[in-house]
Design an enzyme around this catalytic site. Structure first.
Site, PDB file in Angstrom:
ATOM      1  N   ALA A 148       0.852  -1.195   0.000  1.00  0.00           N
ATOM      2  CA  ALA A 148       0.000   0.000   0.000  1.00  0.00           C
ATOM      3  C   ALA A 148       0.887   1.243   0.000  1.00  0.00           C
ATOM      4  CB  ALA A 148      -0.876  -0.018   1.235  1.00  0.00           C
ATOM      5  N   GLY A 156       0.725  -4.758   1.239  1.00  0.00           N
ATOM      6  CA  GLY A 156      -0.486  -4.782   0.421  1.00  0.00           C
ATOM      7  C   GLY A 156      -0.287  -5.527  -0.888  1.00  0.00           C
ATOM      8  N   GLU A 184      -0.843  -9.002   0.047  1.00  0.00           N
ATOM      9  CA  GLU A 184      -2.266  -9.170   0.384  1.00  0.00           C
ATOM     10  C   GLU A 184      -3.099  -9.300  -0.897  1.00  0.00           C
ATOM     11  OE1 GLU A 184      -2.260  -5.689   3.077  1.00  0.00           O
ATOM     12  OE2 GLU A 184      -3.284  -7.008   4.480  1.00  0.00           O
ATOM     13  N   GLU A 218       4.674  -4.851   7.608  1.00  0.00           N
ATOM     14  CA  GLU A 218       3.945  -3.755   8.264  1.00  0.00           C
ATOM     15  C   GLU A 218       4.431  -3.463   9.671  1.00  0.00           C
ATOM     16  OE1 GLU A 218       2.640  -5.904   6.254  1.00  0.00           O
ATOM     17  OE2 GLU A 218       1.088  -4.973   5.022  1.00  0.00           O
TER      18      GLU A 218
HETATM   19  N1  COA Z   1       4.514   3.363  -0.481  1.00  0.00           N
HETATM   20  C1  COA Z   1       4.917   4.520  -1.013  1.00  0.00           C
HETATM   21  N2  COA Z   1       6.169   4.744  -1.447  1.00  0.00           N
HETATM   22  C2  COA Z   1       7.039   3.732  -1.336  1.00  0.00           C
HETATM   23  C3  COA Z   1       6.683   2.495  -0.785  1.00  0.00           C
HETATM   24  C4  COA Z   1       5.349   2.316  -0.349  1.00  0.00           C
HETATM   25  N3  COA Z   1       4.905   1.172   0.164  1.00  0.00           N
HETATM   26  N4  COA Z   1       7.763   1.708  -0.797  1.00  0.00           N
HETATM   27  C5  COA Z   1       8.764   2.416  -1.339  1.00  0.00           C
HETATM   28  N5  COA Z   1       8.322   3.647  -1.658  1.00  0.00           N
HETATM   29  C6  COA Z   1       9.058   4.726  -2.311  1.00  0.00           C
HETATM   30  C7  COA Z   1      10.201   5.232  -1.439  1.00  0.00           C
HETATM   31  O1  COA Z   1       9.730   6.219  -0.536  1.00  0.00           O
HETATM   32  C8  COA Z   1      11.143   5.795  -2.474  1.00  0.00           C
HETATM   33  O2  COA Z   1      10.630   7.045  -2.879  1.00  0.00           O
HETATM   34  P1  COA Z   1      11.616   8.226  -3.309  1.00  0.00           P
HETATM   35  O3  COA Z   1      12.402   7.683  -4.479  1.00  0.00           O
HETATM   36  O4  COA Z   1      10.712   9.342  -3.636  1.00  0.00           O
HETATM   37  O5  COA Z   1      12.469   8.473  -2.112  1.00  0.00           O
HETATM   38  C9  COA Z   1      10.979   4.842  -3.649  1.00  0.00           C
HETATM   39  O6  COA Z   1       9.705   4.207  -3.449  1.00  0.00           O
HETATM   40  C10 COA Z   1      12.053   3.785  -3.752  1.00  0.00           C
HETATM   41  O7  COA Z   1      12.137   3.116  -2.501  1.00  0.00           O
HETATM   42  P2  COA Z   1      13.531   2.711  -1.853  1.00  0.00           P
HETATM   43  O8  COA Z   1      13.224   2.131  -0.529  1.00  0.00           O
HETATM   44  O9  COA Z   1      14.460   3.864  -1.929  1.00  0.00           O
HETATM   45  O10 COA Z   1      13.996   1.601  -2.896  1.00  0.00           O
HETATM   46  P3  COA Z   1      14.767   0.252  -2.634  1.00  0.00           P
HETATM   47  O11 COA Z   1      14.927  -0.365  -3.962  1.00  0.00           O
HETATM   48  O12 COA Z   1      15.941   0.475  -1.771  1.00  0.00           O
HETATM   49  O13 COA Z   1      13.753  -0.667  -1.761  1.00  0.00           O
HETATM   50  C11 COA Z   1      11.696  -1.728  -1.152  1.00  0.00           C
HETATM   51  C12 COA Z   1      12.563  -1.138  -2.290  1.00  0.00           C
HETATM   52  C13 COA Z   1      10.360  -2.125  -1.746  1.00  0.00           C
HETATM   53  C14 COA Z   1      12.368  -2.970  -0.565  1.00  0.00           C
HETATM   54  C15 COA Z   1      11.515  -0.695  -0.032  1.00  0.00           C
HETATM   55  O14 COA Z   1      11.089   0.526  -0.615  1.00  0.00           O
HETATM   56  C16 COA Z   1      10.521  -1.040   1.039  1.00  0.00           C
HETATM   57  O15 COA Z   1      10.822  -1.802   1.924  1.00  0.00           O
HETATM   58  N6  COA Z   1       9.314  -0.439   0.979  1.00  0.00           N
HETATM   59  C17 COA Z   1       8.329  -0.525   2.000  1.00  0.00           C
HETATM   60  C18 COA Z   1       7.619  -1.827   1.989  1.00  0.00           C
HETATM   61  C19 COA Z   1       6.582  -1.839   3.063  1.00  0.00           C
HETATM   62  O16 COA Z   1       6.819  -1.626   4.225  1.00  0.00           O
HETATM   63  N7  COA Z   1       5.345  -2.113   2.643  1.00  0.00           N
HETATM   64  C20 COA Z   1       4.279  -2.212   3.559  1.00  0.00           C
HETATM   65  C21 COA Z   1       3.309  -1.147   3.284  1.00  0.00           C
HETATM   66  S1  COA Z   1       1.700  -1.897   3.260  1.00  0.00           S
END
Ligand code: COA
Length: 700
Positions: free
Chosen positions: A63, A102, A105, A125
């Site tokens: 999400a 999400g 999910e 989460e």
């Molecule tokens: N929602 C909104 N934005 C997100 C996001 C999310 N769930 N996950 C990542 N982003 C954004 C980051 O803020 C970043 O934005 P920016 O470039 O403007 O700074 C961009 O996506 C890239 O993310 P980043 O973490 O820098 O890339 P990465 O390749 O190092 O890692 C992930 C990728 C997916 C492993 C990591 O972003 C992550 O763990 N995301 C969160 C996952 C999470 O907790 N999801 C649960 C939510 S329900």
């Protein structure tokens, strides 16, 4: 149909494709696009299977976190999932890269899941202080059992496609090309006449999800969950998976909202965004201005040098580790072998991987061998003259476009740069022990450091999967300045006023620090700080008392764990910190010399003074533009110094207390205790404006 979600037909297979760069976060547009696509597919009688795929590097990161503080606009993710589950044809999710939160999910609401071999699946989460709120706590137990689901969501760590298959979360792992494998899977479903298989209609296997099993699961995560509350919401949600699905999701939804509203979740989400913001530096765009780093020379095979060598070898870079004595080099090699042996034992790497990585690290006794490196990192003793000498020699042998960095923790990078003919290519790369593990990399921008050098330093952090924070060049940069002039200094004053090392450490550990200040000093070596202060006093002064206890301990050879005695004593070979009456006597004598009246001190006072001191110096660091953002300081302290992440870092914590109250308490201690408590004018200013550090960061 939106571009973010595309629908196309491939014979009897309807393909829904998400394309919301960079991470396919599921926001309102994605949800609406998915709902439209499902409606479209429902109206095509020729479609026999629906396949959900994504563009880019990963299936979905979940999400959209930026929408969390706003009311959810329809269609909600649950509505979309409901429609997918009720589709008249089977729905398959094809997972590549990652399916997180999400994203997973959504995949669990599909009837089948296929995943690429390297894919990882998880519900992270809890790391944001929330529980899955789009059916995750209800569908995962139905797929893999309540106990395994509890374990997986509690840890937040993603699992491999293979493990997911073993657990029953994934139906097939595709070895080769995922789209091809997914299409074959869909065709087989059609051939075999297999229809929809709603996850919500499955029953939950509850074996192991009893009092003992729950306690065991919580114990396994006790370190990560210290001081946290999210797990209580999670437990209730998993328990609700025993109810009929519609009731379970209603309970989940409520609990998810409650967890989202906790201060803990606000703090953890703050850190999440702060960690992504801190790598962005005004005027620096990557990667155009930065150099490729293939080969790295590290000078100094001590603890730091060896750890840095491992960090680069782990990132598949060639390393040359240079020292001027064979014995030192041998010690470094030994340390590297020990670290890899322990990584093998813990199952982090295989013997083969460790061998390959170790083979990337070559040793040398000749500084001249640094000449063909793309980056040279100096990690010798924290001594200005020695470092200058090393840097100027390196500068004379290294082609001028290559980068030179110093791993200094307190010294002036500007001055170090000036000892070379090319200060523009010199920056500080402040690693934190153990360098192969600690996420933080403080990048120090000297007065002469060029934008290209800074861009390359930022790229190095990315390469090593570290979190970079850029600091301007001043004593101790961000972290050590706040530690020495604020946090640790106050901890020592409390000892002089009557607290014991054990009391101070335990109070701060109860607050949430991974380790109290005196135990940290004993672990890292008390002499390290003493040497840094000798260098500091050549340029700046601090009134007495300033680390008098630590300096006396150094003089007595009580250097911490490495000598078996420091603020505490240790049994031979032991790591348990034991109180030492000799230290008490020393502290009492130092108090008496200064006519400090010793008294009972409450744990609450210990925590308040140490944290307020940290905040006060943090505000000075901001005001002096040593840190660019308050959130950068929070990242430094949560990722490098063990400040509890669920409190968001010192500056976020100050905002949570309210800057008016913070300013008032600092003034109170200033009146009582004097010099070190002069309130940072920046806090006074923000407090008078009823503002906060967060607002200041977002001032535009
Ligand atoms: N929602 C909104 N934005 C997100 C996001 C999310 N769930 N996950 C990542 N982003 C954004 C980051 O803020 C970043 O934005 P920016 O470039 O403007 O700074 C961009 O996506 C890239 O993310 P980043 O973490 O820098 O890339 P990465 O390749 O190092 O890692 C992930 C990728 C997916 C492993 C990591 O972003 C992550 O763990 N995301 C969160 C996952 C999470 O907790 N999801 C649960 C939510 S329900």
């Amino acid at each position: 149909m939106s571009k973010i979600v595309a629908f196309e037909e491939a014979g009897p297979i309807g393909v829904i494709r998400l394309d919301n760069p960079p991470v396919n976060a599921i926001n309102h547009a994605v949800r609406a696009g998915l709902a439209d696509a499902v409606t479209l597919a429902a109206n095509r009688p020729d479609i026999e299977v629906l396949l959900i795929t994504s563009a880019g590097n990963l299936f979905s990161a979940g999400a959209d976190v930026t929408e969390f503080d706003r009311p959810m606009q329809d269609p909600t993710q649950q509505m979309v999932e409901d429609r997918l589950e009720r589709a008249r044809v089977p729905v398959v999710a094809a997972i590549h890269g990652m399916a997180l939160g999400g994203g997973l999910e959504l995949a669990m609401a599909c009837h089948y899941r296929v995943a690429e071999r390297n894919a990882r699946l998880g519900l992270p989460e809890i790391t944001l202080g929330i529980i899955p709120g789009a059916g995750g706590t209800q569908r995962l137990p139905r797929l893999i059992g309540a106990r395994a689901a509890f374990d997986m969501i509690l840890s937040g760590a993603p699992i491999s496609a293979r493990d997911a298959q073993l657990l029953g979360l994934v139906d097939e792992v595709v070895e080769g090309n995922l789209p091809e494998g997914a299409f074959q899977f869909c065709r087989r479903l059609i051939e075999d006449g297999l229809g929809p298989r709603p996850t919500s209609e499955r029953t939950v296997q509850t074996h192991g999800f009893d009092e003992a099993g729950i306690a065991e699961a919580l114990r396994a995560q006790s370190r990560a969950l210290k001081g946290r509350t999210t797990q209580t919401f999670l437990l209730k949600a998993i328990e609700a998976a025993r109810l009929p699905f519609s009731e379970g999701v209603a309970v989940e939804s409520q609990l998810a909202q409650q967890s989202l509203a906790t201060p803990e979740s606000q703090a953890l989400r703050h850190v999440f965004f702060a960690e992504r913001e801190c790598g962005k530096v005004k005027g620096i765009t990557q990667p155009t201005e930065s150099r490729e780093i293939k080969r790295v020379a590290i000078i100094g095979a001590g603890t730091m040098g060896s750890g840095i060598a491992i960090a680069f070898a782990d990132a598949a870079r060639e390393v040359i580790l240079i020292d001027n004595a064979e014995a030192a080099l041998a010690r470094g090699r030994g340390a590297i072998q020990t670290i890899y042996a322990s990584a093998i034992k813990r199952g982090r790497v295989t013997q083969e991987m460790a061998d390959e990585r170790m083979s990337r690290i070559k040793g040398s006794l000749a500084l001249a061998d640094a000449a063909d490196a793309d980056l040279v990192i100096e990690a010798v003793f924290e001594d200005m003259d020695l470092k200058k000498q090393v840097l100027s020699t390196v500068d004379s042998i290294l082609p001028p476009e290559r980068l030179i960095a110093s791993n200094t923790s307190t010294l002036s990078v500007t001055e170090l740069g000036r000892s070379t003919a090319h200060p523009d290519r010199v920056s500080g790369l402040h690693f934190f022990a153990p360098a192969q593990v600690t996420k933080l990399l403080e990048i120090v921008r000297g007065a002469g450091t060029s934008p290209e050098a800074l861009a390359t330093a930022l790229k190095v952090a990315k390469l090593l999967k570290k979190i970079p924070v850029v600091a301007a060049d001043a004593f101790g940069f961000i972290g050590n300045r706040m530690m020495l002039d604020g946090y640790f200094r106050e901890a020592e004053l409390l000892l002089l006023e009557g607290a014991s090392p054990m009391q101070v450490d335990m109070a701060l550990e109860a607050f949430g620090f991974a380790m109290g200040p005196q135990r940290v000093s004993d672990l890292s070596g008390i002499d390290v700080g003493t040497k840094a202060r000798i260098q500091l006093f050549q340029r700046e002064s601090r009134p007495d008392p300033y680390f008098v206890i630590a300096d006396h301990l150094t003089e007595l050879g009580r250097l911490g764990q490495k000598t078996g005695r420091g603020f505490y004593r240790y049994e031979t070979g032991g790591r348990e910190a034991l109180p030492d009456p000799e230290v008490t006597k020393l502290i009492e004598a130092l108090s008496a010399e200064r006519a400090i009246r010793r008294r009972e001190i409450s744990d609450q006072e210990i925590v308040e003074r140490c944290i307020l001191a940290l905040i006060n110096v943090g505000a000075m660091v901001l005001d002096e533009a040593i840190a660019a953002r308050a959130s950068d300081i929070d990242v430094v302290w949560t990722s490098g110094y063990g400040f509890p992440r669920h409190l968001g870092g010192p500056m976020f914590y100050a905002d949570a207390l309210g800057l008016g109250r913070v300013a008032e308490r600092i003034r109170h201690y200033h009146e009582k205790l004097g010099y070190y408590w002069r309130p940072a004018p920046f806090i006074e200013r923000l407090a008078a404006e009823r503002s906060s550090f967060t607002q200041w960061d977002h001032r535009g």
